[in-house]
Design an enzyme around this catalytic site. Structure first.
Site, PDB file in Angstrom:
ATOM      1  N   SER A   1     126.893 131.104  64.518  1.00 14.11           N
ATOM      2  CA  SER A   1     126.974 131.865  65.770  1.00 14.11           C
ATOM      3  C   SER A   1     128.152 132.822  65.740  1.00 14.11           C
ATOM      4  O   SER A   1     129.185 132.533  65.108  1.00 14.11           O
ATOM      5  CB  SER A   1     127.164 130.868  66.914  1.00 14.11           C
ATOM      6  OG  SER A   1     127.593 131.517  68.065  1.00 14.11           O
TER       7      SER A   1
ATOM      8  N   TYR B   1     132.257 124.245  70.710  1.00 13.10           N
ATOM      9  CA  TYR B   1     130.999 124.695  70.100  1.00 13.10           C
ATOM     10  C   TYR B   1     131.281 125.665  68.946  1.00 13.10           C
ATOM     11  O   TYR B   1     130.811 125.468  67.823  1.00 13.10           O
ATOM     12  CB  TYR B   1     130.110 125.371  71.165  1.00 13.10           C
ATOM     13  CG  TYR B   1     128.956 126.127  70.549  1.00 13.10           C
ATOM     14  CD1 TYR B   1     127.943 125.450  69.889  1.00 13.10           C
ATOM     15  CD2 TYR B   1     128.909 127.526  70.601  1.00 13.10           C
ATOM     16  CE1 TYR B   1     126.900 126.144  69.290  1.00 13.10           C
ATOM     17  CE2 TYR B   1     127.874 128.223  70.011  1.00 13.10           C
ATOM     18  CZ  TYR B   1     126.868 127.534  69.360  1.00 13.10           C
ATOM     19  OH  TYR B   1     125.847 128.214  68.754  1.00 13.10           O
TER      20      TYR B   1
ATOM     21  N   LYS C   1     130.787 125.124  64.715  1.00  9.02           N
ATOM     22  CA  LYS C   1     130.022 126.000  63.817  1.00  9.02           C
ATOM     23  C   LYS C   1     130.886 126.468  62.649  1.00  9.02           C
ATOM     24  O   LYS C   1     130.411 126.576  61.503  1.00  9.02           O
ATOM     25  CB  LYS C   1     129.487 127.208  64.593  1.00  9.02           C
ATOM     26  CG  LYS C   1     128.381 126.853  65.571  1.00  9.02           C
ATOM     27  CD  LYS C   1     127.110 126.490  64.828  1.00  9.02           C
ATOM     28  CE  LYS C   1     125.977 126.110  65.741  1.00  9.02           C
ATOM     29  NZ  LYS C   1     124.788 125.679  65.019  1.00  9.02           N
TER      30      LYS C   1
END
Ligand code: UDP
Length: 334
Positions: free
Chosen positions: A120, A144, A148
């Site tokens: 992302s 988050y 990643k």
């Protein structure tokens, strides 16, 4: 090619399966259905209901699967939730990828599959410049985004240490729905702009735009919206590219159109497609929203031959709207 699609019942995974099938490839779905939908998996696609952390089932699946590529679409992806419950993200997103890499390492003599990982633009946090290039500094601002980036590092290290082939595809804003219908964006709770605006418009409710005092053309945030089927196509190209490589290889590539649209511009296009005005109000900024995010996609074009067929904003909105209008109650609709 033959694919193992981990997280194939989710929004991007289920679109990937359909596009892969249209292009003549076969998939096996591996999903725990914690956040995905059983009805998103076509009935003729083999489905294994299991958790990624269940290393025994995972290894059995990979060992005799004859897969050309393994896709990891199985992450949790709610930024706000990751701030309040980071443990979920370090367990599911980080530990899940570690378990997968271990399975692939152990089975290297039995499976020569390549790994394609959904990353992302959240790995960048607030970007140092626009458009964002692959090598720009990474300062993720949420658990988050951090999960990643840790995953990317693990995959890179495993690839070079153990002669594996892997790629991280960093998405910008995935959106839209399959042109043949039946599936679309289904998150619960829904936090994304396009589905939220469509749902509010259909219910004749007011849309809240989070902040209009950013340093952008009209003060609202700018994002790079890419149709989920174009993303899926890039994933197939990534498998073909990696499968043609010999020896250890790892790379990270941006998947975005390179064009930014402000939140107000997106609402205007939705109004145009719907043929109605949408009630809107400006609310407070949402914590952690960078003003602008859009991709430098030259590497994707050069290495993968990346192209878009559905990513003009009107097509994105039209496909998303068609799905919202047809989706059964409870499947998404919110
Ligand atoms: N946004 C908004 N109202 C909503 C949902 C989102 O104004 O109901 C804004 C959000 O603050 C951001 C942009 O829309 O500026 C895109 O948000 P989204 O959650 O779709 O994607 P993100 O870029 O955060 O991954």
């Amino acid at each position: 090619m033959r694919f193992l699609v981990i997280g194939g019942a989710g929004y991007i995974g289920s679109h990937f399966i359909r596009e892969a099938k249209r292009q003549g490839h076969s998939s096996v779905v591996y999903d725990n259905l914690e956040r995905g939908f059983r009805e998103s998996i076509p009935s003729d696609v083999p489905f294994i209901k299991a958790d990624l952390l269940d290393s025994k089932t995972l290894e059995e699946t990979i060992k005799d699967g004859h897969f050309d590529a393994i896709y990891h679409f199985a992450a949790f992806a709610l930024v706000g939730e990751s701030v309040s419950q980071p443990e979920l993200y370090y367990e599911n997103n980080v530990e899940g990828v570690r378990v997968l890499l271990e399975a692939m390492r152990k089975l290297k003599t039995k499976s020569n599959a390549v790994l394609i990982f959904s990353s992302s633009c959240a790995v960048f946090g607030t970007p140092s410049k626009l458009p964002i290039s692959e090598e720009d500094p990474k300062k993720p601002q949420s658990p988050y985004g951090k999960s990643k980036l840790i995953d990317e590092w693990m995959i890179e290290d495993y690839c070079y240490a153990h002669g594996m082939r892997g790629m991280a595809l960093r998405y910008f804003n995935a959106c839209g729905a399959d042109k043949d219908g039946g599936i679309g964006e289904a998150h619960d709770p829904e936090t994304h702009l396009i589905p939220n605006v469509i749902k509010a418009a259909l219910a004749k409710e007011t849309v809240t735009i989070f902040g209009d005092d950013f340093e952008t053309l009209d003060g609202t945030c700018v994002r790079d919206y890419i149709h989920v089927t174009d993303l899926a196509d890039a994933h197939i190209k990534a498998a073909a590219y990696l499968c043609a490589q010999k020896g250890a290889i790892y790379d990270a590539i941006h998947l975005g159109t390179g064009n930014g649209y402000s939140n107000l511009q997106v609402v205007k296009v939705i109004e145009k497609v719907l043929g109605m005005m949408i009630e809107q109000r400006i609310g407070a900024r949402r914590a952690g929203d960078p003003a602008g995010l859009y991709a430098d996609n030259r590497k994707a074009k050069k290495i993968l031959g990346f192209t878009t067929r559905y990513s003009d904003l009107e097509t994105i909105i039209a496909t998303a709207l068609a799905w919202h209008q047809e989706a059964p109650e409870g499947y998404n609709r919110g």
